[in-house]
Scaffold this motif. Sequence first.
Motif, PDB file in Angstrom:
ATOM      1  N   LYS A 114       0.989  -1.077  -0.010  1.00 45.47           N
ATOM      2  CA  LYS A 114      -0.052   0.061   0.120  1.00 45.47           C
ATOM      3  C   LYS A 114       1.056   1.322   0.118  1.00 45.47           C
ATOM      4  O   LYS A 114       1.944   1.290   0.524  1.00 45.47           O
ATOM      5  N   ASP A 169       0.636   5.211   0.922  1.00 44.03           N
ATOM      6  CA  ASP A 169      -0.063   6.306   1.299  1.00 44.03           C
ATOM      7  C   ASP A 169       0.742   7.628   1.194  1.00 44.03           C
ATOM      8  O   ASP A 169       1.904   7.726   1.628  1.00 44.03           O
ATOM      9  N   GLN A 188       1.580  11.034   2.137  1.00 47.93           N
ATOM     10  CA  GLN A 188       1.624  11.938   3.283  1.00 47.93           C
ATOM     11  C   GLN A 188       1.319  13.361   3.087  1.00 47.93           C
ATOM     12  O   GLN A 188       0.733  14.051   3.804  1.00 47.93           O
TER      13      GLN A 188
END
Length: 142
Positions: free
Chosen positions: A67, A69, A71
């Motif tokens: 995954k 992500d 930020q």
Amino acid sequence: MITSAEKNMALLRTAFQAVECGDLDAAQELLTENFIANMPGSSEPRLGREVWRLGTQSMLEAFPDLKIDVQDMFGVDDRVTVLLHFHGTHRGAFQQFEATDRQVSYGSIEVYRFEGDKIAEEWVAPDMISLMQQISPARGEF
């Protein structure tokens, strides 16, 4: 009106989503033919979409549930900088380490350059020390 930086950031998010889904064909189509990869530990840039694909494929084989992500992300003109957090499970061989089934988590700072509606170049700085520490055998496991 959508700026070029906003368009580039949206394109990059699309590329990350394609990688997460394992659709390397779709992600690779977002790269220029003469894509340039600048990576830590490599004295020269690596050239071509196939180089990118091989590196990404090896990550997905080792961490099939990877995954990505985002930020933080910001762009100016033809450049986008992104702070990423990766996490997944070590289910396949990665570099010298066999699968451990351990959960991993590490960050990366990346800069991308765009040409038109394609990603032309990347500079990546993943926290490989942290990743390798997470998948290396503990003392006594050798």
